[in-house]
Enzyme design. Structure first.
Site, short mmCIF file in Angstrom:
data_model
loop_
_atom_site.label_atom_id
_atom_site.label_comp_id
_atom_site.label_asym_id
_atom_site.label_seq_id
_atom_site.Cartn_x
_atom_site.Cartn_y
_atom_site.Cartn_z
N HIS A 158 0.82 -1.23 0.00
CA HIS A 158 0.00 0.00 0.00
C HIS A 158 0.85 1.27 0.00
O HIS A 158 0.34 2.35 -0.29
CB HIS A 158 -0.93 0.00 1.22
N ASP A 366 3.19 9.55 -0.79
CA ASP A 366 2.03 8.75 -0.42
C ASP A 366 1.85 7.64 -1.45
O ASP A 366 1.94 7.91 -2.66
CB ASP A 366 0.77 9.65 -0.41
P1 ADQ Z 1 -3.34 6.06 4.69
O1 ADQ Z 1 -1.94 6.57 4.86
O2 ADQ Z 1 -4.10 5.91 5.93
O3 ADQ Z 1 -3.39 4.70 3.86
P2 ADQ Z 1 -5.29 7.36 2.78
O4 ADQ Z 1 -5.21 6.66 1.49
O5 ADQ Z 1 -5.48 8.84 2.60
O6 ADQ Z 1 -4.03 7.19 3.70
O7 ADQ Z 1 -6.51 6.78 3.56
C1 ADQ Z 1 -6.96 7.37 4.74
C2 ADQ Z 1 -8.40 6.95 4.98
O8 ADQ Z 1 -8.73 7.29 6.33
C3 ADQ Z 1 -9.39 7.67 4.09
O9 ADQ Z 1 -10.38 6.79 3.68
C4 ADQ Z 1 -9.94 8.77 5.00
O10 ADQ Z 1 -11.26 9.15 4.74
C5 ADQ Z 1 -9.85 8.12 6.35
N1 ADQ Z 1 -9.70 9.18 7.37
C6 ADQ Z 1 -8.66 10.01 7.53
N2 ADQ Z 1 -8.92 10.89 8.53
C7 ADQ Z 1 -10.14 10.57 8.99
C8 ADQ Z 1 -10.98 11.11 10.02
N3 ADQ Z 1 -10.60 12.12 10.77
N4 ADQ Z 1 -12.16 10.53 10.22
C9 ADQ Z 1 -12.55 9.50 9.46
N5 ADQ Z 1 -11.83 8.97 8.48
C10 ADQ Z 1 -10.63 9.49 8.25
C11 ADQ Z 1 -2.44 3.82 3.26
C12 ADQ Z 1 -1.42 4.45 2.31
C13 ADQ Z 1 -2.12 5.26 1.23
C14 ADQ Z 1 -3.10 4.35 0.48
C15 ADQ Z 1 -4.00 3.59 1.45
C16 ADQ Z 1 -4.84 2.53 0.74
O11 ADQ Z 1 -0.53 5.30 3.05
O12 ADQ Z 1 -1.18 5.82 0.32
O13 ADQ Z 1 -3.91 5.15 -0.37
O14 ADQ Z 1 -3.23 2.92 2.45
O15 ADQ Z 1 -4.04 1.68 0.00
#
Ligand code: ADQ
Length: 472
Positions: A158, A366
């Site tokens: 990921h 990311d």
């Molecule tokens: P993350 O680093 O966690 O994931 P991201 O892809 O942005 O990053 O996913 C975060 C998720 O958490 C989103 O669905 C978002 O809505 C949710 N989230 C964040 N803050 C929140 C809040 N305050 N309340 C509720 N929900 C919240 C890792 C990798 C990424 C990759 C994903 C999936 O770092 O690059 O996209 O896995 O593979």
């Protein structure tokens, strides 16, 4: 096709999500796949136990079977907080300055991977497809092979995959990558990370890459490919049109009294570029005195990995920065940065995204970044907001109609904020339409379908995962 055995560090038990819909798109999609194909989701419970027993907590909720194990405090320190989050995570996000190399971490990582393998081994049946997730479990397949597992095993990474020159700073890097080559399929988020990986196996291991990105290793063929992950578009748009979303939207709109809203939503992590983002917003306010009191940055950032020092530091830095910027630009009835350290149900989040004229997604690095995709999915197509997206997020390779920025350049981001706020409706709609098409088509179901198809092997039909019943 056989069952799916999904293995990840943590398991998202369907019933634990609750009615508020706290489960993310990935968990929803994996649960759908497990419901369709049958199978088990295996991983750490998140709980600690004084002594590791290997006891499997098997549960069946909403048609999905989960199996979890508890780990010892030393495991959590060395494997999770240690090698995973103090060694691999920073290294994979190009933060060699934060990367810690500690022999105990490496040993703990191998020990926990062994424990995972020992515990999941009895659950695997001959026809099962085994799907391992992420940087916590890179050597797991090789341990399973050692136990005689002949099943097809896939890995999805990921995070980004770092350049060879950075990876070479990791002690025993060859051993780690060699263990990954025991998979049948290795998936990355983008071609950029895939190319880094292929570069490594060519330059450091002297292996040959076939035309279809197959790697010959020890008489086996491994396929490495990019499978860009998406959001569960159907689930998210449904959440976005709910009463809860509308209420959240209206609440936020009412609270800013006509001011423009910029939104950031990120786990509190140094890879997300939050400090640079705050400085860019401050620069924007400084460069455009006419905007004084007219724009608010809402940053939602739930804390994560609080046991790791670098995460405590980023939290302190951001609190200081917020205080400083708010002190400089606030008025008696106005605070420019609203910095909120908590999570929200997905429907509320969707309402907040929709209320914001600008989505500010500026990670320094990311793997993909799903927030960018959620922001697009939540917009009103007749009056959409503008996405400002870091060129260093994996999603920038798909979301080319966003305003792409270099998040390190405070000036560039500040100028782009102005551009976004001034963008005429016709251009906003034109960009949004293209972005929406990409987010809709390359959704998480498509990703899952593609990966499972590849994992099933060239001569097998995986069935159409895209037609799965998506909702829990
Ligand atoms: P993350 O680093 O966690 O994931 P991201 O892809 O942005 O990053 O996913 C975060 C998720 O958490 C989103 O669905 C978002 O809505 C949710 N989230 C964040 N803050 C929140 C809040 N305050 N309340 C509720 N929900 C919240 C890792 C990798 C990424 C990759 C994903 C999936 O770092 O690059 O996209 O896995 O593979």
């Amino acid at each position: 096709m056989g069952r799916l055995i999904v293995i990840s560090n943590r398991v998202s038990v369907p019933s634990a999500a609750g009615a508020a819909g706290a489960q993310g798109g990935l968990a929803v999609a994996l649960n759908s796949a497990l419901r369709e194909h049958g199978g088990i989701w295996f991983g750490w419970s998140g709980q600690e136990t004084a002594e590791f027993t290997g006891h499997l907590d098997m549960q069946r909720n909403n048609g999905v079977t989960t199996a979890t194990i508890d780990l010892e405090p030393q495991d959590v320190d060395e494997y999770y907080n240690g090698y995973a989050n103090r060694t691999l995570w920073p290294l994979f996000h190009y933060r060699i300055d934060l990367t810690e190399y500690d022999r105990n971490f490496g040993e703990g990582y191998e020990r926990v991977n062994e424990r995972f393998a020992d515990s999941v081994f009895p659950l695997i049946e001959p026809d099962d497809l085994v799907w391992v997730h992420d940087y916590h479990l890179l050597p797991l397949a090789s341990i399973l092979r050692g136990k005689g597992v002949k099943n097809r095993i896939g890995l999805f990474v990921h995070t980004p995959w770092p350049p060879t020159r950075l990876l070479a700073s990791l002690p025993f890097h060859e051993r780690l990558v060699a263990s990954m080559l025991e998979h049948d399929v290795i998936g990355f988020q983008t071609t950029e990370w895939l190319e880094s990986f292929l570069h490594y196996v060519q330059k450091e291991m002297g292996l040959k890459i076939g035309l279809d990105n197959s790697i010959e290793y020890n008489g086996r063929q491994v396929i490495a490919r990019a499978f860009p992950i998406g959001i569960d578009f159907a689930e998210f748009t449904e959440a976005a049109s709910s009463a809860q979303a509308k209420e959240a939207h209206d609440r936020l709109k009412a609270s800013v009294r006509g001011r423009k809203i910029l939104i950031g939503v990120d786990r509190l992590d140094y890879s997300k570029g939050l400090g640079e983002r705050f400085e860019s917003f401050s620069r924007f306010l400084g460069d455009h005195p006419e905007m004084a009191g007219k724009a608010v940055l809402l940053q939602i950032a739930p804390p994560s990995r609080g046991d790791v020092t670098s995460y405590q530091q980023i939290r302190e830095d951001l609190e200081r920065k917020t205080g400083h910027i708010n002190g400089a630009h606030a008025d008696v009835d106005f605070v420019p940065i609203r910095y909120v350290n908590r999570g929200y149900p997905r429907a509320e989040l969707a309402g907040f995204y929709r209320a914001a004229e600008v989505g500010l997604v500026t990670p320094l690095r990311d793997g993909m970044n799903l927030v960018a995709k959620e922001y697009i999915a939540a917009q009103d197509p007749e009056n959409p907001g503008v996405l400002i997206l870091s060129r260093f997020a994996g999603s920038a390779l798909q979301l080319k109609d966003a305003l792409l920025v270099n998040p390190h350049s405070v000036e560039h981001v500040a100028e782009t904020i102005k551009l976004a706020l001034d963008m005429p409706l016709a251009e906003r709609k034109r960009r949004h339409q293209k972005l929406l098409a990409s987010v809709r088509e390359e959704d998480v179901i498509h990703w899952l379908d593609q990966f499972v198809k590849a994992l099933s092997g060239p001569d097998k039909d995986s069935g159409n995962v895209a037609s799965l019943d998506r909702v829990a």
